[in-house]
Design an enzyme around this catalytic site. Structure first.
Site, short mmCIF file in Angstrom:
data_model
loop_
_atom_site.label_atom_id
_atom_site.label_comp_id
_atom_site.label_asym_id
_atom_site.label_seq_id
_atom_site.Cartn_x
_atom_site.Cartn_y
_atom_site.Cartn_z
N SER A 56 14.39 32.52 -5.33
CA SER A 56 15.66 32.96 -5.07
C SER A 56 16.39 33.07 -6.50
CB SER A 56 16.57 31.74 -4.42
OG SER A 56 17.61 32.13 -3.52
N ASP A 111 13.92 36.62 6.29
CA ASP A 111 15.07 35.74 5.37
C ASP A 111 16.48 36.05 5.87
OD1 ASP A 111 16.45 34.47 3.33
OD2 ASP A 111 14.78 34.99 1.84
N HIS A 143 13.77 32.03 4.22
CA HIS A 143 14.25 32.04 2.69
C HIS A 143 13.51 30.41 2.45
CE1 HIS A 143 16.36 32.77 -0.70
NE2 HIS A 143 16.75 31.47 -0.84
#
Length: 164
Positions: A56, A111, A143
């Protein structure tokens, strides 16, 4: 976080690719990662045996580190990550003939936080800028990470360090 402080790598106005990057918070973090890399180099680890990466925001930061500040490293990985559309990374790569470490990137197609299209666009723009990229998509991954992704990452790390 709607103005509330939180512990993250750097500041974002919004989680979206079409907003300006906050280089005032990204660049100091890149410098801190550079210090960690220098500590490893000082201990005898060659730069071409160092890989940076993350998940991320950590992956986004790793892309800034690898393509703007530490081009001599062996490689970079970014999992469920993206760069802003107008990223300084793209500008620096376009204006330089510096080395471009290879990239390993994975992204889940469902995601809901960092949309798959953002990760795919990042990959496409980095390839256009001359980055060699291995990209893997996962049809049912949100995610998060999964074992297959981590197994592929481990194999890529092993291959990258062996060939560098």
């Amino acid at each position: 976080m709607n103005g509330a402080p939180s512990t993250v790598w750097f500041d974002r106005k919004r989680i979206a690719p079409n907003v300006p990057e906050d280089l005032e918070s990204i660049d100091p973090m890149c410098e801190e990662i550079g210090k960690v890399i220098q500590l490893e180099v000082d201990q005898g680890i060659p730069r071409n045996k160092i890989i940076v990466g993350g998940f991320s925001m950590g992956g986004c930061l790793a892309l800034h580190v690898a393509y703007r500040f530490q081009q001599e490293i062996a490689g970079v990985f970014a999992l469920s990550s993206f760069l802003n559309d107008n990223s300084k990374v793209y500008k620096d790569l376009a204006s330089s003939d510096c080395r471009r470490p290879p990239l390993f990137q994975c992204h889940g197609k469902v995601d809901p936080l960092v949309l798959y299209e953002w990760g795919e666009s990042t990959k496409d723009l980095l390839i256009k800028a001359g980055v060699m990229c291995q990209f893997h998509s996962y049809p049912r991954l949100y995610h998060e990470m999964n074992k297959d992704e981590l197994d592929k990452l481990q194999a890529w790390i092993d291959q990258t360090l062996t060939s560098s």
